[in-house]
Design a protein around this motif. Structure first.
Motif, PDB file in Angstrom:
ATOM      1  N   VAL A  94       0.855  -1.185   0.000  1.00 14.38           N
ATOM      2  CA  VAL A  94       0.000   0.000   0.000  1.00 14.38           C
ATOM      3  C   VAL A  94       0.892   1.236   0.000  1.00 14.38           C
ATOM      4  O   VAL A  94       2.048   1.175   0.434  1.00 14.38           O
ATOM      5  CB  VAL A  94      -0.954   0.002   1.214  1.00 14.38           C
ATOM      6  CG1 VAL A  94      -1.998  -1.096   1.073  1.00 14.38           C
ATOM      7  CG2 VAL A  94      -0.185  -0.179   2.523  1.00 14.38           C
ATOM      8  N   PRO A  95       0.396   2.384  -0.453  1.00 14.18           N
ATOM      9  CA  PRO A  95       1.284   3.536  -0.645  1.00 14.18           C
ATOM     10  C   PRO A  95       1.601   4.336   0.606  1.00 14.18           C
ATOM     11  O   PRO A  95       2.694   4.901   0.714  1.00 14.18           O
ATOM     12  CB  PRO A  95       0.516   4.391  -1.661  1.00 14.18           C
ATOM     13  CG  PRO A  95      -0.917   4.039  -1.446  1.00 14.18           C
ATOM     14  CD  PRO A  95      -0.927   2.600  -1.032  1.00 14.18           C
ATOM     15  N   PHE A  96       0.685   4.411   1.579  1.00 17.02           N
ATOM     16  CA  PHE A  96       0.870   5.311   2.716  1.00 17.02           C
ATOM     17  C   PHE A  96       0.580   4.585   4.028  1.00 17.02           C
ATOM     18  O   PHE A  96      -0.102   3.554   4.060  1.00 17.02           O
ATOM     19  CB  PHE A  96      -0.052   6.534   2.600  1.00 17.02           C
ATOM     20  CG  PHE A  96       0.094   7.286   1.315  1.00 17.02           C
ATOM     21  CD1 PHE A  96       1.297   7.875   0.974  1.00 17.02           C
ATOM     22  CD2 PHE A  96      -0.975   7.393   0.434  1.00 17.02           C
ATOM     23  CE1 PHE A  96       1.437   8.566  -0.218  1.00 17.02           C
ATOM     24  CE2 PHE A  96      -0.851   8.087  -0.757  1.00 17.02           C
ATOM     25  CZ  PHE A  96       0.367   8.674  -1.086  1.00 17.02           C
ATOM     26  N   ARG A  97       1.088   5.157   5.117  1.00 21.66           N
ATOM     27  CA  ARG A  97       0.843   4.588   6.448  1.00 21.66           C
ATOM     28  C   ARG A  97      -0.644   4.588   6.792  1.00 21.66           C
ATOM     29  O   ARG A  97      -1.115   3.706   7.519  1.00 21.66           O
ATOM     30  CB  ARG A  97       1.622   5.377   7.502  1.00 21.66           C
ATOM     31  CG  ARG A  97       3.123   5.105   7.520  1.00 21.66           C
ATOM     32  CD  ARG A  97       3.824   5.913   8.601  1.00 21.66           C
ATOM     33  NE  ARG A  97       5.257   5.670   8.586  1.00 21.66           N
ATOM     34  CZ  ARG A  97       5.886   4.876   9.439  1.00 21.66           C
ATOM     35  NH1 ARG A  97       5.192   4.254  10.374  1.00 21.66           N
ATOM     36  NH2 ARG A  97       7.193   4.698   9.372  1.00 21.66           N
ATOM     37  N   GLU A  98      -1.363   5.580   6.323  1.00 22.33           N
ATOM     38  CA  GLU A  98      -2.794   5.627   6.600  1.00 22.33           C
ATOM     39  C   GLU A  98      -3.491   4.379   6.069  1.00 22.33           C
ATOM     40  O   GLU A  98      -4.416   3.851   6.700  1.00 22.33           O
ATOM     41  CB  GLU A  98      -3.399   6.886   5.964  1.00 22.33           C
ATOM     42  CG  GLU A  98      -4.915   6.987   6.043  1.00 22.33           C
ATOM     43  CD  GLU A  98      -5.432   7.181   7.463  1.00 22.33           C
ATOM     44  OE1 GLU A  98      -6.628   6.946   7.689  1.00 22.33           O
ATOM     45  OE2 GLU A  98      -4.625   7.567   8.337  1.00 22.33           O
ATOM     46  N   GLN A 134      -3.774   0.346  -5.049  1.00 26.64           N
ATOM     47  CA  GLN A 134      -3.475   1.701  -5.541  1.00 26.64           C
ATOM     48  C   GLN A 134      -2.152   1.717  -6.322  1.00 26.64           C
ATOM     49  O   GLN A 134      -1.264   2.532  -6.091  1.00 26.64           O
ATOM     50  CB  GLN A 134      -3.420   2.696  -4.378  1.00 26.64           C
ATOM     51  CG  GLN A 134      -4.754   2.849  -3.661  1.00 26.64           C
ATOM     52  CD  GLN A 134      -4.669   3.756  -2.448  1.00 26.64           C
ATOM     53  OE1 GLN A 134      -4.398   3.302  -1.341  1.00 26.64           O
ATOM     54  NE2 GLN A 134      -4.915   5.037  -2.653  1.00 26.64           N
ATOM     55  N   ALA A 135      -2.033   0.805  -7.262  1.00 31.37           N
ATOM     56  CA  ALA A 135      -0.794   0.663  -8.031  1.00 31.37           C
ATOM     57  C   ALA A 135      -0.469   1.908  -8.833  1.00 31.37           C
ATOM     58  O   ALA A 135       0.708   2.172  -9.124  1.00 31.37           O
ATOM     59  CB  ALA A 135      -0.904  -0.546  -8.978  1.00 31.37           C
ATOM     60  N   SER A 139      -5.945  -0.776  -9.255  1.00 30.53           N
ATOM     61  CA  SER A 139      -5.415   0.477  -9.764  1.00 30.53           C
ATOM     62  C   SER A 139      -6.570   1.377 -10.173  1.00 30.53           C
ATOM     63  O   SER A 139      -7.705   0.916 -10.377  1.00 30.53           O
ATOM     64  CB  SER A 139      -4.479   0.220 -10.949  1.00 30.53           C
ATOM     65  OG  SER A 139      -4.099   1.419 -11.583  1.00 30.53           O
ATOM     66  N   ALA A 140      -6.270   2.672 -10.297  1.00 36.65           N
ATOM     67  CA  ALA A 140      -7.273   3.631 -10.747  1.00 36.65           C
ATOM     68  C   ALA A 140      -7.260   3.805 -12.251  1.00 36.65           C
ATOM     69  O   ALA A 140      -8.094   4.536 -12.796  1.00 36.65           O
ATOM     70  CB  ALA A 140      -7.058   4.982 -10.057  1.00 36.65           C
TER      71      ALA A 140
END
Length: 779
Positions: free
Chosen positions: A382-386, A505-506, A558-559
């Motif tokens: 995943v891209p972020f800590r959130e 979220q690639a 992905s988006a």
């Protein structure tokens, strides 16, 4: 001095009788039982991801031998090794084999000065038996590690500091939870409150035959099938589902039957592990309609179709994830699938532990192969800590049956502090698009990794990788621990037995660093270079045969559809069951959302092949496009550049030609951005070079645009309309002079379709002439 003091205290605590028993019998003496207990908690190498990497590299530099070959070597006992053991026993009777200890507590063998003997003694592992010096050093190191860890835990508690260079969890080890979460020392009746029901389900032949988990993991591939998957092309078929739309099913082994979307889904037919059957409807209630009845399916239409594919263990590529609309729905669906897989796998191990404990001595135990070469089963990128924070919260909610039965989560306070966000940190009065607010909500640090160990009633955060069931990480967090060729401190053995890979979220990784994703894919499902304390009698043959990649399920969300993302799915996914990809074509493009009236000129460039597009585009721009804008009347020209490398090349060319320009990229400091925006607005600079990554991370409104050049079509289609609509921010009454020019080639078909729609794209690719479109805000 602390290490020597610990060694001295340990050696002084042993009597001569204990030393003799330890030397001659090893496991016979009660002292060894204490160390053996520690061994069940700590493998021969530190389970800390970074510590283990340093030790494994030091051994593999001498001999790059896979753990499978080491296993084969241990099955051979040479006569020379037996004679050496006899000589050691005869020497020990004379009292000569025990190492001498001086007043400082260091041994003459040098093992206390940095463990150099471990490297020298590594070849002895291949002779079929562990010699006493090697055994002594291993046990001694385990005892020392346990004492240091206990001392650190008592002094620092759960808030151990992290290594700032790597950003996470590296020196933190909790001995208490290590033993509690060890799969080897737990049993089904100790873990599950409803043991009888689980055993009934497990002993049912029908459950064994229909459970997708059992069907997928128990399938034994043949060498011919593996050879087919590596050589033959995949056969594909098309299907259309009500919610997902157009699907492409592909497989190599056989033309599988086309899946059909289930209109109704009964939770009991999904073979969910307890307690997920009861918790999922409650957790997912927020996405269901308020008019739903208790008898209605606990899935949204999108979740129902996605989970139908996930539960068959096929690879899945879904390129229509939207942070505003369906992002959380998808996250809940894949969290349910990942947790269901882990609970089933762990339950199988715990159940077999009890069977092995109750079996008679000498019974063949080859029927209990239920593990991989390393414990981690699920890797979530995943891209972020959130994102990691939300995933862990979903796991906790799914494991809590009711308010009275709360799950025990270790290190929860520390996790909340490191992965949570402070609302006061967000700058006030910043107006950004809704999709920006949704993507960059919470803690957006992109350098992290965390191990999660799960049993039915408890969860352990910050578990060492080799004691974790699930690893949640960012591409950068994985890249720093995997390392590169030649680095001493690197480790990727924990990726050897990943059974489910989830990349969410690639598209954001295209804005971060796509090379990190490619680097990860090159190191996943490799044979480990060390054993890490694994019991080879419990390892599945598919792992020993190095066929893990053919069983790994990859879920890619992905988006957008992008060639680089498609390449991951097509070239790095080898699932023997097959792949499913959603391939919907956009009927209307983002150009329909442009609200300003201006002409759009799409200029086609011809390239011989894909590799020559970059050079062809640059020459086309400086030879045919740029001369048209050199005139002073074409001032206030913004050049939108998606690639940073193209941006650097254009910037250097503009400097060489001494053009009147300014530039903004993702690395420009705040003062430089303000200065460039001011110069461009006032017309002091004719050109503004503007990178896509800067727009992605900042979303600033650039005022003063009169002429717009898209050096390449944007990665995100909605960026096209956003940049065009910036023109309305300048109210100067010069609408008639606005222009927009776009460069494209036949290799930009996907991006072009997302901007102008599929019908116009087909026409533009067939025609080699420039296309002029005029948008009135209603098209």
């Amino acid at each position: 001095m602390g290490k020597r003091r610990g060694e001295r205290e340990l050696l002084r605590s042993l009597t001569k009788k204990q030393k003799k028993h330890l030397r001659e019998f090893g496991e016979e003496h009660p002292f060894y039982d204490k160390v053996l207990l520690l061994h069940s908690c700590f493998p021969f190498q530190s389970e800390n991801s970074d510590k283990s990497s340093a030790e494994s590299d030091s051994e593999t530099e001498v001999e790059q031998v896979s753990v499978y070959h080491k296993l084969l070597a241990t099955l051979k006992t040479s006569p020379e090794s037996e004679s050496e053991e006899e000589e050691d026993e005869s020497e020990s009777e004379d009292g000569e084999s025990e190492p001498e200890v001086d007043s400082e507590g260091s041994q003459e063998t040098g093992e206390a000065d940095g463990g150099e003997e471990d490297k020298n003694d590594a070849p002895e592992l291949e002779e079929g038996s562990l010699s006493f010096p090697v055994l002594w050093q291993m046990l001694f190191q385990l005892e020392k590690t346990a004492e240091q860890t206990l001392g650190q835990e008592q002094a620092d508690g759960a808030d151990a500091s992290c290594d700032p260079s790597y950003g996470v969890i590296e020196e933190f080890t909790d001995v208490k939870h290590e033993s509690e979460f060890s799969l080897e020392t737990n049993f089904m009746e100790e873990e599950s409150g409803d043991c009888n029901a689980d055993q009934r389900d497990g002993n049912s032949s029908q459950a064994f035959s229909e459970d997708p988990f059992k069907q997928h993991m128990d399938k034994e591939l043949e060498e011919k099938e593996v050879e087919k998957m590596s050589t033959l092309p995949k056969s594909s078929s098309q299907s259309k589902w009500p919610r997902l739309g157009q699907l492409t099913f592909s497989s190599t082994l056989e033309k599988h039957k086309t899946l059909k979307a289930d209109k109704e889904v009964d939770v009991k037919q999904l073979y969910l592990h307890k307690p997920l059957e009861s918790t999922w409807p409650k957790v997912n209630k927020q996405f269901l309609s308020s008019v739903n009845k208790p008898s209605d399916p606990p899935f949204t239409p999108l979740q129902r179709e996605l989970f139908c594919i996930m539960n068959t263990y096929r690879d899945l590529f879904y390129p229509e994830r939207n942070a505003l609309t369906n992002g959380e729905e998808i996250r809940h669906a894949y969290c349910l699938h990942a947790l269901n897989h882990v609970l089933k796998a762990n339950a199988q191990v715990l159940s077999n532990n009890a069977k092995r404990r109750d079996q008679k001595p000498g019974t063949d135990s080859d029927d209990y192969r239920d593990q991989g070469l390393t414990r981690p089963k699920v890797l979530m990128i995943v891209p972020f800590r959130e994102c990691a924070l939300r995933i862990v919260h979903i796991f906790i909610s799914l494991l809590e049956v009711n308010d009275k039965r709360k799950i025990d989560v270790s290190n929860k306070k520390r996790f909340k502090g490191e992965f949570g966000s402070d609302p006061e940190e967000k700058p006030p009065n910043l107006k950004r698009p809704e999709d920006y607010e949704a993507v960059f909500a919470g803690n957006i640090d992109d350098h992290f990794r965390i191990g999660v160990a799960i049993l039915q009633k408890s969860m352990r955060l910050y578990a060492p990788f080799y004691s974790s069931d699930i690893i949640i990480a960012s591409p950068l967090g994985m890249r720093t621990v995997i390392g590169a060729e030649g680095e001493k401190k690197r480790d990727f053995d924990f990726l050897s037995s990943i059974e489910i890979l989830i990349i969410d979220q690639a598209d954001i990784y295209l804005m971060q660093n796509w090379e990190h994703v490619l680097h990860l894919m090159k190191h996943i499902n490799r044979l480990p270079l060390d054993s890490h304390g694994v019991d080879f009698s419990r390892v599945r043959m598919l792992n020993l045969n190095n066929w893990s990649k053919y069983y790994r399920q990859t879920l890619l969300f992905s988006a957008l559809q992008d060639p680089q993302i498609n390449s991951i799915f097509n070239k790095h996914c080898f699932n023997y069951v097959g792949q499913v990809a959603v391939r919907n074509v956009p009927l209307s493009g983002s150009i329909s959302h442009v609200v300003v009236q201006l002409p759009h000129v799409f200029r086609r460039l011809e390239a011989e092949n894909l590799t020559s597009v970059i050079e062809t585009r640059f020459q086309f721009f400086i030879d045919k496009v740029l001369p048209e804008y050199r005139d002073a009347i074409m001032s206030h020209t913004l050049i939108y550049v998606p690639s940073y490398f193209d941006y650097v090349r254009l910037r250097n060319y503009f400097k060489k030609e001494e053009l009147n320009f300014t530039h903004i990229c993702e690395y420009t400091k705040k003062a430089g951005v303000c200065r460039a925006r001011r110069f461009f607005l006032k017309g002091e600079k004719q050109f503004l070079l503007f990178t896509e990554r800067f727009h992605f991370y900042k979303r600033y409104t650039i005022k003063g645009i009169r002429n717009l050049i898209f050096y390449e079509l944007p990665t995100y289609s909605h960026f096209y309309s956003e940049i065009c609509n910036m023109m309305k921010a300048t109210d100067s009454g010069v609408d008639a002079t606005w222009t927009c020019t776009v460069l494209y080639s036949k290799y930009d078909a996907q991006k072009l379709a997302a901007v102008v729609g599929i019908d116009r794209t087909a026409q533009m690719l067939q025609s080699k002439k420039n296309v002029h479109l005029f948008v009135t805000g209603e098209n």
